[in-house]
Write an enzyme that holds these catalytic residues in place. Sequence first.
Site, PDB file in Angstrom:
ATOM      1  N   GLY A  12      -7.063   1.830  -1.250  1.00 39.90           N
ATOM      2  CA  GLY A  12      -6.045   2.242  -0.293  1.00 39.90           C
ATOM      3  C   GLY A  12      -4.924   2.986  -0.971  1.00 39.90           C
ATOM      4  O   GLY A  12      -3.754   2.895  -0.581  1.00 39.90           O
ATOM      5  N   ASP A  62     -15.792   3.378   1.221  1.00 42.82           N
ATOM      6  CA  ASP A  62     -15.469   2.356   2.211  1.00 42.82           C
ATOM      7  C   ASP A  62     -15.604   1.014   1.507  1.00 42.82           C
ATOM      8  O   ASP A  62     -16.709   0.576   1.182  1.00 42.82           O
ATOM      9  CB  ASP A  62     -16.434   2.451   3.390  1.00 42.82           C
ATOM     10  CG  ASP A  62     -16.204   1.366   4.439  1.00 42.82           C
ATOM     11  OD1 ASP A  62     -15.321   0.506   4.242  1.00 42.82           O
ATOM     12  OD2 ASP A  62     -16.921   1.377   5.458  1.00 42.82           O
ATOM     13  N   SER A 141       0.646 -10.680   2.515  1.00 41.13           N
ATOM     14  CA  SER A 141       1.745 -10.273   3.396  1.00 41.13           C
ATOM     15  C   SER A 141       2.482 -11.508   3.862  1.00 41.13           C
ATOM     16  O   SER A 141       1.919 -12.608   3.916  1.00 41.13           O
ATOM     17  CB  SER A 141       1.188  -9.517   4.613  1.00 41.13           C
ATOM     18  OG  SER A 141       2.181  -9.336   5.604  1.00 41.13           O
ATOM     19  N   TYR A 153      -4.829  -9.996  11.333  1.00 39.86           N
ATOM     20  CA  TYR A 153      -4.147  -9.600  10.098  1.00 39.86           C
ATOM     21  C   TYR A 153      -3.594 -10.824   9.363  1.00 39.86           C
ATOM     22  O   TYR A 153      -3.714 -10.935   8.139  1.00 39.86           O
ATOM     23  CB  TYR A 153      -3.028  -8.624  10.446  1.00 39.86           C
ATOM     24  CG  TYR A 153      -2.346  -7.958   9.277  1.00 39.86           C
ATOM     25  CD1 TYR A 153      -2.958  -6.905   8.600  1.00 39.86           C
ATOM     26  CD2 TYR A 153      -1.079  -8.362   8.869  1.00 39.86           C
ATOM     27  CE1 TYR A 153      -2.313  -6.274   7.538  1.00 39.86           C
ATOM     28  CE2 TYR A 153      -0.429  -7.737   7.814  1.00 39.86           C
ATOM     29  CZ  TYR A 153      -1.047  -6.695   7.147  1.00 39.86           C
ATOM     30  OH  TYR A 153      -0.409  -6.074   6.098  1.00 39.86           O
TER      31      TYR A 153
END
Length: 253
Positions: A12, A62, A141, A153
């Site tokens: 990413g 990917d 996160s 998420y």
Amino acid sequence: MSDQIKTAIVTGGARGIGAAISKRLAKDGYAVAVVDRDEAFCADTVGTIQSAGGKAVAVGADVATEDAVATAVDRIATEFGTPTVLVNNAGITRDNLLFKMTVEDWDSVLSVHLRGSFLMARAVQKHMIDAGWGRIVNLSSTSALGNRGQANYSAAKAGMQGFTKTLAIELGKFGVTANAIAPGFIETEMTAATAERVGMSFEDFKAAAASRIPVNRVGNPDDIAHLASFFASEEAGFISGQVVYAAGGPAIG
């Protein structure tokens, strides 16, 4: 760590936090393989690193596809150097309240974050073990503590923490550490998209977030890149299995 063992992989890495980490690791002296789903997306990040005198290569893959990961890691190891730093940053959001969330929304988010990180770590760890040195940095996160509209998420980011701690236990005896960074509000395209989803201007969205953060500002990608740089360093060798919440204050779910 040998001076020759200086290759890092950042997934990413085309934009946002991943781009900032890629640039910082290049500044630290690493040759950086910038991995993203579309190789063309990586051009700006790679170009910036090269213009500054660093070494970088764009790799399209990917991360949720086993064959694509194996091919990418083999290519990086053969053409660019033994990868001894892996930053699992690739991620997507498909936010919605639970009763509106589709199975596809759930599966796609879990697949990129968890399956992708598993496949990358599994492919890269053998190179680290052979080298007798390695650093794995996983992006979690504050949403791991729970966040409205992000059941997928939040589950993925909580899973990243357990995954990190298990890697630390399994790989420590080979000279490989694994740590996780759990950012709070970071100013990126992803948070801009969230502002749009909830019907706010990005400036108002950031101001509202900053008012709840003890340091009275939102974070930026470089804040996370500095921490990733530390975890990837030689000096961080006695720190493993940790989760650091980079959120401008205590993380609150």
